[in-house]
Design an enzyme around this catalytic site. Structure first.
Site, PDB file in Angstrom:
ATOM      1  N   GLY A  46       0.844  -1.181   0.000  1.00 23.15           N
ATOM      2  CA  GLY A  46       0.000   0.000   0.000  1.00 23.15           C
ATOM      3  C   GLY A  46       0.882   1.235   0.000  1.00 23.15           C
ATOM      4  O   GLY A  46       2.095   1.145   0.271  1.00 23.15           O
ATOM      5  N   GLN A  51       3.197   9.889   1.795  1.00 23.19           N
ATOM      6  CA  GLN A  51       4.477   9.223   1.555  1.00 23.19           C
ATOM      7  C   GLN A  51       5.147   9.715   0.274  1.00 23.19           C
ATOM      8  O   GLN A  51       6.316   9.439   0.036  1.00 23.19           O
ATOM      9  CB  GLN A  51       4.296   7.697   1.495  1.00 23.19           C
ATOM     10  CG  GLN A  51       3.888   7.104   2.838  1.00 23.19           C
ATOM     11  CD  GLN A  51       3.684   5.614   2.747  1.00 23.19           C
ATOM     12  OE1 GLN A  51       2.625   5.142   2.354  1.00 23.19           O
ATOM     13  NE2 GLN A  51       4.713   4.842   3.092  1.00 23.19           N
ATOM     14  N   CYS A  89       6.911  -0.440   6.933  1.00 19.93           N
ATOM     15  CA  CYS A  89       6.486   0.769   6.219  1.00 19.93           C
ATOM     16  C   CYS A  89       7.577   1.182   5.237  1.00 19.93           C
ATOM     17  O   CYS A  89       8.761   1.224   5.594  1.00 19.93           O
ATOM     18  CB  CYS A  89       6.251   1.893   7.231  1.00 19.93           C
ATOM     19  SG  CYS A  89       5.736   3.434   6.458  1.00 19.93           S
ATOM     20  N   LEU A  90       7.161   1.518   4.013  1.00 19.35           N
ATOM     21  CA  LEU A  90       8.127   1.957   3.002  1.00 19.35           C
ATOM     22  C   LEU A  90       8.802   3.261   3.422  1.00 19.35           C
ATOM     23  O   LEU A  90       9.874   3.587   2.917  1.00 19.35           O
ATOM     24  CB  LEU A  90       7.432   2.131   1.651  1.00 19.35           C
ATOM     25  CG  LEU A  90       6.865   0.831   1.052  1.00 19.35           C
ATOM     26  CD1 LEU A  90       5.993   1.142  -0.158  1.00 19.35           C
ATOM     27  CD2 LEU A  90       7.986  -0.137   0.675  1.00 19.35           C
ATOM     28  N   HIS A 131      -3.089   0.732   8.126  1.00 18.08           N
ATOM     29  CA  HIS A 131      -1.762   1.363   8.024  1.00 18.08           C
ATOM     30  C   HIS A 131      -1.831   2.608   7.128  1.00 18.08           C
ATOM     31  O   HIS A 131      -1.296   3.660   7.472  1.00 18.08           O
ATOM     32  CB  HIS A 131      -0.781   0.327   7.466  1.00 18.08           C
ATOM     33  CG  HIS A 131       0.613   0.791   7.313  1.00 18.08           C
ATOM     34  ND1 HIS A 131       1.648   0.352   8.125  1.00 18.08           N
ATOM     35  CD2 HIS A 131       1.182   1.655   6.449  1.00 18.08           C
ATOM     36  CE1 HIS A 131       2.773   0.941   7.757  1.00 18.08           C
ATOM     37  NE2 HIS A 131       2.523   1.737   6.732  1.00 18.08           N
ATOM     38  N   GLU A 132      -2.521   2.470   5.981  1.00 15.64           N
ATOM     39  CA  GLU A 132      -2.591   3.609   5.037  1.00 15.64           C
ATOM     40  C   GLU A 132      -3.441   4.747   5.595  1.00 15.64           C
ATOM     41  O   GLU A 132      -3.094   5.925   5.449  1.00 15.64           O
ATOM     42  CB  GLU A 132      -3.155   3.157   3.687  1.00 15.64           C
ATOM     43  CG  GLU A 132      -2.290   2.180   2.924  1.00 15.64           C
ATOM     44  CD  GLU A 132      -0.821   2.480   2.987  1.00 15.64           C
ATOM     45  OE1 GLU A 132      -0.413   3.668   2.898  1.00 15.64           O
ATOM     46  OE2 GLU A 132      -0.047   1.527   3.157  1.00 15.64           O
ATOM     47  N   HIS A 135      -1.534   6.788   7.840  1.00 17.71           N
ATOM     48  CA  HIS A 135      -0.649   7.736   7.135  1.00 17.71           C
ATOM     49  C   HIS A 135      -1.370   9.047   6.822  1.00 17.71           C
ATOM     50  O   HIS A 135      -0.758  10.118   6.832  1.00 17.71           O
ATOM     51  CB  HIS A 135      -0.160   7.141   5.810  1.00 17.71           C
ATOM     52  CG  HIS A 135       1.097   6.334   5.916  1.00 17.71           C
ATOM     53  ND1 HIS A 135       2.285   6.853   6.379  1.00 17.71           N
ATOM     54  CD2 HIS A 135       1.362   5.043   5.592  1.00 17.71           C
ATOM     55  CE1 HIS A 135       3.224   5.915   6.343  1.00 17.71           C
ATOM     56  NE2 HIS A 135       2.695   4.800   5.867  1.00 17.71           N
TER      57      HIS A 135
END
Ligand code: NI
Length: 174
Positions: A46, A51, A89-90, A131-132, A135
């Site tokens: 995702g 991000q 997480c990226l 998670h998204e 963000h």
């Protein structure tokens, strides 16, 4: 479509709450296209607009059937059960942590044209939704840990799970 650089921990843009999207125009469509392309290049499960340094409430999630779900102005309207699992997480490369999430969630959102959509997910997709959407509030998975000492370096995940030196073999990040 283009792959854009992913903002990482320490960049203040990651901590801004996203503004609601009110224009479902070409710029939004390009952002959503770039989110998907950047997520897939990473690769990740995702990716959220903050991000990419864009403070808007928009994100994408890879579904289990290889479709990408675009969520604009998403809200979790219901959650059920609890699930504790590894999460990465990226924007926090190199580390994972065990995070408690709802096992199943129901989300209402809009699509890229502003039409209302509903989605429900369990398992890893439910985790990715949560998670998204975090963000979009400037929240990172590390905020759910009791201590940053609970961060687990990738090298330890590889050793414990017997994984090769290949990022694609690691648990998915988002
Ligand atoms: Ni993330």
């Amino acid at each position: 479509m283009s792959v854009r650089p992913i903002v990482t921990l320490g960049d203040p843009r990651l901590r801004l709450a996203g503004e609601p999207v009110d224009r479902f125009d070409k710029a939004l469509h390009e952002l959503l296209d770039d989110l998907t392309e950047t997520m897939r290049a990473a690769p990740g499960l995702g990716l959220a607009a903050p991000q990419l340094g864009v403070s808007l409430r928009a994100c994408v999630v890879e579904l289990e059937d290889d479709r990408v779900l675009e969520l604009v102005n998403p809200t979790i309207v219901r959650g059920d059960g609890n699930d504790r699992d590894l999460e990465g997480c990226l924007s926090v490369p190199g580390y994972y942590g065990y995070v408690e999430r709802r096992e199943k969630v129901w989300v209402v959102a809009q699509d890229r044209f502003g039409r209302r959509i509903k989605a429900a997910a369990d398992g890893i997709t439910s985790r990715a939704f949560q998670h998204e959407i975090d963000h979009l509030e400037g929240i990172l998975f590390i905020d759910h840990l009791d201590s940053l000492d609970d961060l687990i370096p990738v090298s330890r995940i590889r050793a414990e799970q017997g994984l090769p030196e290949d990022d694609e073999a690691l648990p998915a990040s988002a």
